[in-house]
Write a protein that holds these residues in place. Structure first.
Motif, PDB file in Angstrom:
ATOM      1  N   LEU A  58      -1.596  -3.037   5.251  1.00  0.00           N
ATOM      2  CA  LEU A  58      -0.316  -2.449   5.651  1.00  0.00           C
ATOM      3  C   LEU A  58      -0.184  -2.592   7.160  1.00  0.00           C
ATOM      4  O   LEU A  58      -1.175  -2.638   7.885  1.00  0.00           O
ATOM      5  CB  LEU A  58      -0.254  -0.952   5.309  1.00  0.00           C
ATOM      6  N   THR A  59       1.056  -2.654   7.636  1.00  0.00           N
ATOM      7  CA  THR A  59       1.346  -2.535   9.058  1.00  0.00           C
ATOM      8  C   THR A  59       2.332  -1.389   9.218  1.00  0.00           C
ATOM      9  O   THR A  59       3.345  -1.347   8.517  1.00  0.00           O
ATOM     10  CB  THR A  59       1.957  -3.829   9.624  1.00  0.00           C
TER      11      THR A  59
ATOM     12  N   SER B 124      -1.192   7.001   6.354  1.00  0.00           N
ATOM     13  CA  SER B 124      -1.601   5.802   5.630  1.00  0.00           C
ATOM     14  C   SER B 124      -2.333   6.150   4.336  1.00  0.00           C
ATOM     15  O   SER B 124      -2.171   5.461   3.323  1.00  0.00           O
ATOM     16  CB  SER B 124      -2.484   4.910   6.516  1.00  0.00           C
ATOM     17  N   ASP B 125      -3.120   7.217   4.348  1.00  0.00           N
ATOM     18  CA  ASP B 125      -3.798   7.635   3.113  1.00  0.00           C
ATOM     19  C   ASP B 125      -2.784   7.975   2.030  1.00  0.00           C
ATOM     20  O   ASP B 125      -2.978   7.634   0.849  1.00  0.00           O
ATOM     21  CB  ASP B 125      -4.700   8.836   3.381  1.00  0.00           C
ATOM     22  N   ARG B 126      -1.717   8.643   2.419  1.00  0.00           N
ATOM     23  CA  ARG B 126      -0.679   8.968   1.443  1.00  0.00           C
ATOM     24  C   ARG B 126       0.003   7.702   0.922  1.00  0.00           C
ATOM     25  O   ARG B 126       0.269   7.579  -0.277  1.00  0.00           O
ATOM     26  CB  ARG B 126       0.369   9.906   2.056  1.00  0.00           C
ATOM     27  N   LEU B 127       0.275   6.765   1.810  1.00  0.00           N
ATOM     28  CA  LEU B 127       0.927   5.524   1.392  1.00  0.00           C
ATOM     29  C   LEU B 127       0.053   4.748   0.416  1.00  0.00           C
ATOM     30  O   LEU B 127       0.541   4.256  -0.615  1.00  0.00           O
ATOM     31  CB  LEU B 127       1.251   4.663   2.610  1.00  0.00           C
ATOM     32  N   PHE B 128      -1.234   4.627   0.721  1.00  0.00           N
ATOM     33  CA  PHE B 128      -2.144   3.938  -0.201  1.00  0.00           C
ATOM     34  C   PHE B 128      -2.162   4.635  -1.567  1.00  0.00           C
ATOM     35  O   PHE B 128      -2.161   3.986  -2.615  1.00  0.00           O
ATOM     36  CB  PHE B 128      -3.555   3.893   0.374  1.00  0.00           C
ATOM     37  N   LYS B 129      -2.173   5.950  -1.530  1.00  0.00           N
ATOM     38  CA  LYS B 129      -2.179   6.725  -2.780  1.00  0.00           C
ATOM     39  C   LYS B 129      -0.936   6.421  -3.611  1.00  0.00           C
ATOM     40  O   LYS B 129      -1.029   6.125  -4.816  1.00  0.00           O
ATOM     41  CB  LYS B 129      -2.242   8.224  -2.454  1.00  0.00           C
ATOM     42  N   TYR B 130       0.241   6.473  -2.979  1.00  0.00           N
ATOM     43  CA  TYR B 130       1.482   6.259  -3.721  1.00  0.00           C
ATOM     44  C   TYR B 130       1.606   4.821  -4.218  1.00  0.00           C
ATOM     45  O   TYR B 130       2.133   4.569  -5.302  1.00  0.00           O
ATOM     46  CB  TYR B 130       2.678   6.631  -2.850  1.00  0.00           C
ATOM     47  N   LEU B 131       1.117   3.861  -3.420  1.00  0.00           N
ATOM     48  CA  LEU B 131       1.139   2.470  -3.859  1.00  0.00           C
ATOM     49  C   LEU B 131       0.262   2.280  -5.094  1.00  0.00           C
ATOM     50  O   LEU B 131       0.614   1.531  -6.010  1.00  0.00           O
ATOM     51  CB  LEU B 131       0.663   1.552  -2.728  1.00  0.00           C
TER      52      LEU B 131
END
Length: 339
Positions: free
Chosen positions: A230-231, A173-180
């Protein structure tokens, strides 16, 4: 048993009977047999999280999927297959326990604001209908918010399997937040900080959809967007997730060992509408049990959330969403009040 569980109803139907309680039968405008575009499996974006040194391309793919779809699947995400399998195994074992054992961790009766615990859809929707599903809710993270009262003690490995999965999931999730964040030209920690930072709540839900003799007329969960930021979820092998796109409901093709990522309402708000919260629902199977394990990444109740100021264009109607505390957003959404 104060509440009649769907699993109990399904197991007590007469063999060969197609008669189910009327409160589960949807109106024609919602029945899957009528509203699904049959014969077409929707292939939402599948994104390989191995950047192979090209992180810029990974950022672009996730940003595009979040803008155009609001849903995507990620593979090579770094969570070992056996970690996911153990999570699924212990969840399945819990729902196979005798009913009285599951009721030990049932949701508190009588007006409790907590959604944690074992339960069934207690609130009917606008048309007075119920979903064909039982569930278990409990917080995984942060430790200060975890209440083990709602974690099954049986099977004994339940806690270990869930904590291991959560540990791995937090990295994803940390990576997803970063890329978003990077996808919209923001600092890499912008989105995560906007929805709670290290106080972000990881809320596990296990959905249990028993076999249903009339899957053509019922829904597991009715159409909705997720209130979360996010889910991130994994299903079992039984098809059931549907997404509304271009005026039709489509079955979503699931890729084995992938994580399914839903953009939730709070990311749509922070992005000022550039990323889209996905409208989805679930169907059920006539002969087999479907299960899913969504984890909702929820802001703390008192966290104020609104559009990121760098994404507000005063010439383009300014902020498209009001800034409000997450608990107030939830209250308005549950009570169908204007946001």
């Amino acid at each position: 048993m104060e509440v009649e569980r769907v699993q109990y109803i399904a197991s007590n139907l007469s063999k060969g009977s197609e008669t189910i309680p009327s409160e589960y039968i949807r109106s024609e405008k919602e029945q899957p047999a009528i509203t699904t575009l049959h014969g077409v499996m929707l292939e939402v974006p599948v994104i390989d999280m191995r950047s192979d040194g090209d992180e810029e391309n990974l950022v672009r793919l996730i940003s595009e999927a979040s803008t155009e779809w609001g849903i995507f699947q990620v593979v090579n995400h770094g969570i070992p297959t056996d970690v996911i399998s153990k999570l699924q195994d212990v969840g399945k074992q819990f729902f196979e326990l005798p009913q009285e054992e599951k009721e030990v961790i049932a949701k508190p009766a009588g007006g409790s604001k907590s959604i944690e615990g074992y339960g069934t859809t207690l609130q009917k929707d606008a048309e007075g209908k119920k979903g064909w599903v039982d569930h278990l809710f409990h917080i995984l993270w942060p430790p200060s918010s975890v209440n083990y009262r709602f974690w099954p003690e049986n099977p004994p490995s339940y806690r270990e399997a869930n904590e291991e999965y959560c540990s791995r999931l937090r990295g994803v999730s940390d990576r997803l937040f970063k890329y978003l964040s990077l996808g919209l030209g923001l600092e890499e920690n912008a989105f995560k900080e906007s929805v709670g930072g290290e106080e972000l709540i990881y809320l596990m839900k296990i959905n249990y959809y028993p076999p249903c003799p009339r899957p053509d007329v019922v829904l597991g969960v009715p159409p909705h967007t997720d209130a979360s930021s996010l889910t991130i979820l994994v299903p079992n092998e039984i098809q059931g997730l549907q997404v509304f796109k271009d005026d039709y409901w489509y079955d979503v093709k699931y890729i084995p060992n992938a994580l399914i990522v839903h953009i939730g309402d709070q990311i749509e708000i922070v992005s000022n509408g550039k990323y889209k919260s996905v409208l989805h629902r679930t169907t059920v199977n006539k002969e087999k049990t479907r299960m899913s394990w969504p984890v909702f990444l929820e802001p703390p109740p008192e966290k104020e959330i609104g559009p990121n100021r760098k994404l507000v264009d005063e010439e383009d109607n300014g902020a498209k969403y009001k800034t409000k505390k997450y608990k107030d957003y939830i209250y308005c959404k549950l009570n169908k009040l204007p946001q």
